[in-house]
Scaffold this motif. Structure first.
Motif, PDB file in Angstrom:
ATOM      1  N   TRP A 120      99.505   1.578  49.918  1.00 50.10           N
ATOM      2  CA  TRP A 120      98.633   2.727  50.181  1.00 50.10           C
ATOM      3  C   TRP A 120      99.080   3.953  49.386  1.00 50.10           C
ATOM      4  O   TRP A 120      98.236   4.700  48.886  1.00 50.10           O
ATOM      5  N   ARG A 121     100.392   4.124  49.267  1.00 51.71           N
ATOM      6  CA  ARG A 121     100.874   5.257  48.467  1.00 51.71           C
ATOM      7  C   ARG A 121     100.471   5.086  47.013  1.00 51.71           C
ATOM      8  O   ARG A 121     100.008   6.030  46.357  1.00 51.71           O
ATOM      9  N   ARG A 175      99.555   6.489  59.551  1.00 53.46           N
ATOM     10  CA  ARG A 175     100.691   5.575  59.672  1.00 53.46           C
ATOM     11  C   ARG A 175     102.017   6.322  59.752  1.00 53.46           C
ATOM     12  O   ARG A 175     102.978   5.832  60.358  1.00 53.46           O
ATOM     13  N   ARG A 176     102.070   7.495  59.128  1.00 61.07           N
ATOM     14  CA  ARG A 176     103.349   8.215  59.049  1.00 61.07           C
ATOM     15  C   ARG A 176     103.530   9.281  60.122  1.00 61.07           C
ATOM     16  O   ARG A 176     104.645   9.758  60.336  1.00 61.07           O
ATOM     17  N   PRO A 222     104.326  11.309  63.388  1.00 59.96           N
ATOM     18  CA  PRO A 222     105.201  11.020  64.526  1.00 59.96           C
ATOM     19  C   PRO A 222     104.382  10.805  65.793  1.00 59.96           C
ATOM     20  O   PRO A 222     103.271  11.328  65.926  1.00 59.96           O
ATOM     21  N   ASP A 223     104.928  10.033  66.716  1.00 58.85           N
ATOM     22  CA  ASP A 223     104.248   9.809  67.990  1.00 58.85           C
ATOM     23  C   ASP A 223     104.086  11.133  68.736  1.00 58.85           C
ATOM     24  O   ASP A 223     105.022  11.922  68.854  1.00 58.85           O
ATOM     25  N   GLY A 224     102.867  11.347  69.227  1.00 58.80           N
ATOM     26  CA  GLY A 224     102.610  12.535  70.034  1.00 58.80           C
ATOM     27  C   GLY A 224     102.490  13.821  69.253  1.00 58.80           C
ATOM     28  O   GLY A 224     102.535  14.909  69.843  1.00 58.80           O
ATOM     29  N   ALA A 225     102.358  13.757  67.933  1.00 58.71           N
ATOM     30  CA  ALA A 225     102.242  14.973  67.119  1.00 58.71           C
ATOM     31  C   ALA A 225     101.199  14.747  66.031  1.00 58.71           C
ATOM     32  O   ALA A 225     100.838  13.621  65.707  1.00 58.71           O
ATOM     33  N   LEU A 226     100.729  15.863  65.463  1.00 53.76           N
ATOM     34  CA  LEU A 226      99.717  15.764  64.412  1.00 53.76           C
ATOM     35  C   LEU A 226     100.306  15.284  63.096  1.00 53.76           C
ATOM     36  O   LEU A 226      99.600  14.715  62.263  1.00 53.76           O
ATOM     37  N   GLY A 227     101.573  15.549  62.901  1.00 58.38           N
ATOM     38  CA  GLY A 227     102.167  15.148  61.634  1.00 58.38           C
ATOM     39  C   GLY A 227     101.763  16.021  60.477  1.00 58.38           C
ATOM     40  O   GLY A 227     101.839  15.612  59.327  1.00 58.38           O
ATOM     41  N   THR A 274     103.695  20.727  64.870  1.00 54.95           N
ATOM     42  CA  THR A 274     103.039  19.751  63.995  1.00 54.95           C
ATOM     43  C   THR A 274     103.785  18.433  63.905  1.00 54.95           C
ATOM     44  O   THR A 274     103.269  17.461  63.387  1.00 54.95           O
ATOM     45  N   ALA A 275     105.023  18.409  64.303  1.00 52.79           N
ATOM     46  CA  ALA A 275     105.800  17.172  64.186  1.00 52.79           C
ATOM     47  C   ALA A 275     106.785  17.040  65.341  1.00 52.79           C
ATOM     48  O   ALA A 275     106.974  17.975  66.093  1.00 52.79           O
TER      49      ALA A 275
END
Length: 424
Positions: A186-187, A367-368, A370-375, A423-424
């Motif tokens: 994907w990258r 996919r990248r 973090p759980d529970g965050a927007l990233g 955000t993370a």
């Protein structure tokens, strides 16, 4: 070589630019890829009223117009379109008392009205307004301009981030690696697609600017210093239709020449279709004949004497200013009509590439994160300072793209006043 801090700062701007423009880029890519094939789509939509069985007793152009006007009481004539083939229906363009434009299709012999379609109801016209204005008028046009401006930032920073800093061969740079797992795939797909289509996508974004609200108006102001002829494009559909309504409202002036006379007079000119006849009226007391081809370098407009049909004036591409020439070539290429089917396919390739960039970006984020965050990364990087050269570059871009500049100012103020977002 850029420092790690600079690289991280640009990556964050690349991410935020994508966050702002990806939803719009998806809409613009889909609508634009379809609109590229406008001639084919319009021909398919009108297939039932073309290639008609004829007996040879053709009515006159004046009778075609009279039949169209009779079918739409109170309407005013805007333009008579010369049929591309003798057995095609005659298109008569009218404006109703409420200002709505309409195309009336008249049988060339029987004068029967075969169908009547509002300008804004044609599929390609809906696509055009969705693509350029999101069906929201000037507000939509401003949003499209904002998205296009940020898309340029997204593509520019993306190329910088991709630029090879170590010798690593073509894998992952010119084509995606398929055996290194889904993360690498994907990258690579995102990066390689960006490499192949960034220049084409930037060209499409830049050539769209004459249609925009703010940059488009600035271009018209600049154009006013170097050219005196009408610009030949509109910054929004509302202004375009308003001008057409004014032209339709002007009463037709009697002339000894018939439409058949004018059609015969212009036949040797070999104007690119569609060819439209504007009858003499109070605003322009002469016959005006214009090729409305989307391949704008081939557009020609003739002014003919109302008594003799002699050419009084001709507006040709060769006579335009350098700025006009550049804009018209850009618009024709943007619409996929500058060099035929290859131009359409190249535009389609670019649109699909932009969709691939958007989809792969969304997949990578999902996919990248973090759980529970927007990233979503913070817009600022510790230790990063904007140098004088970069400040000058940002100022220059903000002046060239004022909507982008205004959004940057809003983001700067919001970053100072609002509490940080988790955000993370």
């Amino acid at each position: 070589m850029a420092t790690t801090v600079t690289w991280k700062a640009l990556w964050r701007w690349h991410f935020h630019a994508g966050l702002l423009c990806i939803p719009f880029v998806i809409v613009l890519s889909i609508t634009g890829s379809i609109y590229l094939f406008k001639p084919q789509i319009d021909a398919f939509a009108d297939r039932a009223v073309d290639s008609l069985p004829l007996t040879g007793q053709r009515a006159t152009g004046e009778q075609h117009i009279a039949a169209a006007l009779e079918s739409q009481p109170g309407s005013k004539l805007f333009v008579y379109e010369v049929p591309q083939e003798p057995d095609d229906a005659v298109r008569v363009h009218l404006y109703a008392p409420d200002g709505a434009g309409r195309i009336v299709y008249v049988h060339p012999e029987t004068l029967a009205v075969l169908k009547s379609v509002p300008h804004t109801a044609r599929f390609t016209e809906i696509l055009r307004m969705l693509h350029g204005e999101l069906l929201a008028g000037k507000t939509g046009s401003l949003l499209v301009e904002l998205a296009a401006s940020w898309a340029l930032i997204m593509l520019g920073t993306g190329l910088f981030l991709w630029w090879p800093r170590e010798t690593r061969g073509l894998a992952g740079a010119a084509y995606p690696r398929l055996t290194r797992g889904s993360r690498v795939f994907w990258r690579d797909l995102h990066a390689v697609t960006g490499v192949w289509i960034s220049a084409l996508a930037m060209f499409l974004l830049i050539t769209a600017m004459p249609w925009t609200t703010v940059v488009g108006q600035n271009i018209l102001t600049l154009r006013g210093w170097v050219a005196t002829t009408p610009q030949g494009w509109a910054t929004n559909s509302g202004d375009e239709h308003a001008q057409h309504r004014r032209e339709a409202a002007s009463a037709t002036i009697a002339t000894p020449l018939t439409i058949a006379d004018i059609v015969a007079r212009i036949a040797p000119e070999n104007l690119e279709p569609p060819v439209r006849l504007y009858l003499p009226n109070q605003q322009q007391p002469y016959w005006r004949v214009r090729s409305e081809t989307q391949n704008r370098p081939k557009v020609r407009e003739l002014a003919l004497d109302p008594l003799t049909g002699a050419v009084l004036h001709e507006d040709r591409f060769a006579d335009k200013s350098a700025l006009d020439k550049a804009i018209h070539v850009g618009i024709a290429a943007h619409e996929g009509q500058l060099f035929g089917l290859p131009n359409q396919l190249l535009g389609l390739f670019t649109a699909f590439g932009l969709l691939t960039l958007c989809v792969s970006a969304i997949v990578m984020w999902w996919r990248r994160r973090p759980d529970g965050a927007l990233g979503v990364p913070a817009p600022h990087v510790s230790g990063f300072r904007i140098g004088t050269g970069l400040k000058a570059g940002i100022l220059a871009v903000a002046l060239l793209l004022p909507v982008l500049g205004a959004s940057l100012l809003i983001l700067l103020i919001a970053g100072r006043l609002l509490p940080p977002l988790r955000t993370a």
